[in-house]
Design a protein around this motif. Structure first.
Motif, mmCIF file in Angstrom:
data_model
loop_
_atom_site.group_PDB
_atom_site.id
_atom_site.type_symbol
_atom_site.label_atom_id
_atom_site.label_comp_id
_atom_site.label_asym_id
_atom_site.label_seq_id
_atom_site.Cartn_x
_atom_site.Cartn_y
_atom_site.Cartn_z
ATOM 1 N N PHE A 166 0.700 -1.206 0.212
ATOM 2 C CA PHE A 166 -0.058 -0.034 -0.069
ATOM 3 C C PHE A 166 1.039 1.250 0.217
ATOM 4 N N ILE A 167 0.671 2.012 -0.740
ATOM 5 C CA ILE A 167 1.433 3.272 -1.092
ATOM 6 C C ILE A 167 0.871 4.409 0.208
ATOM 7 N N PRO A 168 1.646 5.321 0.367
ATOM 8 C CA PRO A 168 1.347 6.209 1.424
ATOM 9 C C PRO A 168 -0.165 6.965 1.030
ATOM 10 N N GLU A 169 -1.076 7.456 2.214
ATOM 11 C CA GLU A 169 -2.281 7.737 1.955
ATOM 12 C C GLU A 169 -2.162 9.184 1.608
ATOM 13 N N HIS A 170 -3.189 9.474 0.389
ATOM 14 C CA HIS A 170 -3.285 10.773 -0.035
ATOM 15 C C HIS A 170 -2.031 11.104 -0.824
ATOM 16 N N GLU A 171 -1.143 10.019 -1.387
ATOM 17 C CA GLU A 171 -0.172 10.283 -2.474
ATOM 18 C C GLU A 171 -0.290 9.331 -3.755
ATOM 19 N N PRO A 172 -1.244 9.682 -4.363
ATOM 20 C CA PRO A 172 -1.378 8.992 -5.816
ATOM 21 C C PRO A 172 -0.198 8.781 -6.615
ATOM 22 N N TRP A 173 0.549 9.848 -6.377
ATOM 23 C CA TRP A 173 1.718 9.966 -7.711
ATOM 24 C C TRP A 173 2.634 8.812 -7.326
ATOM 25 N N ARG A 174 2.443 8.215 -6.201
ATOM 26 C CA ARG A 174 3.513 7.156 -5.881
ATOM 27 C C ARG A 174 3.200 5.873 -6.840
ATOM 28 N N ASN A 175 2.052 5.778 -7.122
ATOM 29 C CA ASN A 175 1.619 4.738 -8.354
ATOM 30 C C ASN A 175 1.708 5.240 -9.587
#
Length: 318
Positions: A166-175
């Protein structure tokens, strides 16, 4: 470049694509990419990208580059979107291999958890099972209304031997890989009038075929995805796999959560708060849940900081 027709709409234009076309036509020797670029520039056919200043990045983020196919996959949703003359909500379910760019996309009504489970099973049957599946923190992937519980998506990933991240919360750019593809897809597809789900699905079939056989990737030594996957023998699910339709146990494995430490020194995992360290505020840590022992181990830049017992709620029907 005119992008006439459903197939041409999803093709790329540029020096690598031209060189690939020349190779398919049997030209030998092939001109270098720089030669093709000079000819395009002389003919006024190029549009150089505007160069922006480099951005600062956090050195504490535990990012890793994919080095082979099926090492890291990403899944995401686009929507809601609407067909012409209709108020019904539709979504694109998108699945992508970070390394070789293989994509699998479906067009569905507003998805439920069962829809997403069936979708990823079809994606695994087509692309193969990844080592790591990277997702955001939406309700469909991990979050539940019961803190400390593992929903069916997490359980399915554990059951088939996938390391769910799971990527950090509220950071969609990590995907970033799949987010970049989502933007490209919408630029091509949503500019045409879409009247029916069947029309959209025909477009998606043409798009996936074009991406697989014709898109040239510089980081793959200017090969197509089809060329890279030609001799690949992925670990796949059988076509009669139906385990996701039944109650799912918690299999032995691990689930990774990348979190940014809040000023209070805490992080939140599946609705449960854990105290890390205040001095790590605004830095990233990796929290790994080991389901054999139900322990959470928290790492910072590869070093173990703390471990906690995870308050697993195992008797809930999920």
């Amino acid at each position: 470049m005119r992008r006439w027709g459903p197939r041409e709409r999803y093709r790329l234009a540029g020096a690598p694509t031209i060189r690939h076309e020349l190779a398919c036509l049997g030209y030998d020797p092939l001109p270098s990419l720089r030669t093709i670029v000079r000819i395009l520039q002389a003919g006024g056919r190029t549009s150089p990208a505007f160069r922006t200043q480099p951005c600062a990045s956090s050195s504490s983020y535990p990012a890793r580059c994919a080095t082979h196919s099926n090492q890291r996959h990403q899944v995401d949703l686009i929507g809601p979107r609407y067909l012409k003359g209709s108020r019904r909500q539709w979504f694109f379910l998108v699945y992508r291999d970070v390394y070789d760019g293989t994509v699998f996309v479906e067009f569905q009504p507003k998805p439920r958890l069962e829809t997403v489970l069936a979708f990823v099973v079809r994606a695994w049957q087509r692309l193969g099972l990844p080592d790591i599946l990277q997702v955001d923190n939406s309700d469909l992937f991990g979050q539940t209304s019961h803190p400390g519980s593992l929903n069916r998506f997490v359980r399915l990933a554990l059951l088939v031997g996938i390391d769910l991240t799971f990527i950090p919360e509220h950071e969609p750019w990590r995907n970033g890989s799949i987010e970049h593809f989502n933007g490209w897809l919408q630029e091509r597809l949503l500019v045409i009038p879409l009247h029916s789900p069947a029309q959209v699905r025909r477009e998606l079939t043409a798009m996936m075929d074009t991406c697989f056989h014709e898109h040239i990737h510089p980081h793959l030594n200017f090969q197509t995805t089809a060329q890279v996957r030609k001799n690949l023998s992925p670990r796949t699910l059988p076509h009669n796999f139906r385990r996701h339709l039944k109650p799912l146990p918690v299999a032995i494995g691990r689930v990774t959560f990348i979190r940014r430490v809040r000023p209070s020194g805490r992080i939140t995992i599946l609705g449960v708060k854990f105290k890390v360290r205040k001095r790590l505020a605004h830095q990233y840590v990796s929290a790994i849940l080991y389901t054999r022992t139900m322990l959470i181990k928290i790492y910072s830049q590869g070093h173990l900081l703390k471990q906690f017992d995870f308050p697993f709620v195992g008797k809930l029907k999920l």
